[in-house]
Design a protein around this motif. Sequence first.
Motif, mmCIF file in Angstrom:
data_model
loop_
_atom_site.group_PDB
_atom_site.id
_atom_site.type_symbol
_atom_site.label_atom_id
_atom_site.label_comp_id
_atom_site.label_asym_id
_atom_site.label_seq_id
_atom_site.Cartn_x
_atom_site.Cartn_y
_atom_site.Cartn_z
ATOM 1 N N LYS A 111 35.200 48.383 40.135
ATOM 2 C CA LYS A 111 35.838 47.746 41.469
ATOM 3 C C LYS A 111 35.871 46.322 41.440
ATOM 4 O O LYS A 111 37.005 45.891 41.923
ATOM 5 C CB LYS A 111 35.028 48.508 42.869
ATOM 6 N N SER A 112 34.846 45.817 40.684
ATOM 7 C CA SER A 112 34.786 44.332 40.763
ATOM 8 C C SER A 112 35.850 43.700 39.900
ATOM 9 O O SER A 112 36.748 42.781 40.255
ATOM 10 C CB SER A 112 33.466 43.852 40.074
ATOM 11 N N ALA B 156 39.381 44.025 41.755
ATOM 12 C CA ALA B 156 39.572 43.067 42.636
ATOM 13 C C ALA B 156 40.050 41.571 42.056
ATOM 14 O O ALA B 156 40.970 40.612 42.307
ATOM 15 C CB ALA B 156 38.084 42.742 43.351
ATOM 16 N N GLN B 157 39.247 41.313 40.733
ATOM 17 C CA GLN B 157 39.779 40.290 39.947
ATOM 18 C C GLN B 157 41.155 40.550 39.537
ATOM 19 O O GLN B 157 42.049 39.713 39.419
ATOM 20 C CB GLN B 157 38.909 40.084 38.743
ATOM 21 N N SER C 237 40.375 49.717 44.119
ATOM 22 C CA SER C 237 39.640 49.077 45.143
ATOM 23 C C SER C 237 39.389 50.077 46.296
ATOM 24 O O SER C 237 38.041 49.914 46.896
ATOM 25 C CB SER C 237 40.012 47.543 45.549
#
Length: 191
Positions: free
Chosen positions: A171-172, A175-176, A162
């Motif tokens: 990157k998404s 985050a998850q 991240s």
Amino acid sequence: MSIVLRSVAGGCLVALLFGAAACDAGTVVSVPSAAASSPAPGSSGFFGGTDLAWVEITIAMNEELLPLLDLAPTHSADAGVRALAAEVRAGHEQELGVLRSLHDQAKLPSENPHKGMPMPGMVTPEQVTAANATQGAAFDKVLVQHLRAHLEQGVKLALSESKAGVEPQTKSLAAQVMASRGRFLARLTGR
């Protein structure tokens, strides 16, 4: 994949494994593709070295954990541990679908260099064999120990992605991953 790209990805992996974000966003490598269709930096499909390393290592870590989780229904004495193992397994399977898609978009090699690599949080086949030889509370203790190490390392690696990754989908997902690993770790508190 070019030698230069693998070298950058390998260097980023070392940084990821040791918790450093040494591969800054300025170290960006585009996966070779047709010149006319190359994605622009910061756009979907433009992978930096950290993105590439994170995708490969997270695939390996998730795949290596699944055999241990598969033992829970028949080896665990604790309904809470069995439920958690099933939820982690389902979440990791879902992540693997996205990770494999990113792997294909990045045109990474089919052979994952991180599969079976001894590192923090990586469940080894020998650990699965040892866990398979246990039952009840002894199994639960082993599963919780390995699961905690896996989840903690997963948070560290996703945090590095991240901070230093550049590919938006990757990157998404990181985050998850941080969020889900954090929730699972909270459920391990006191175990």
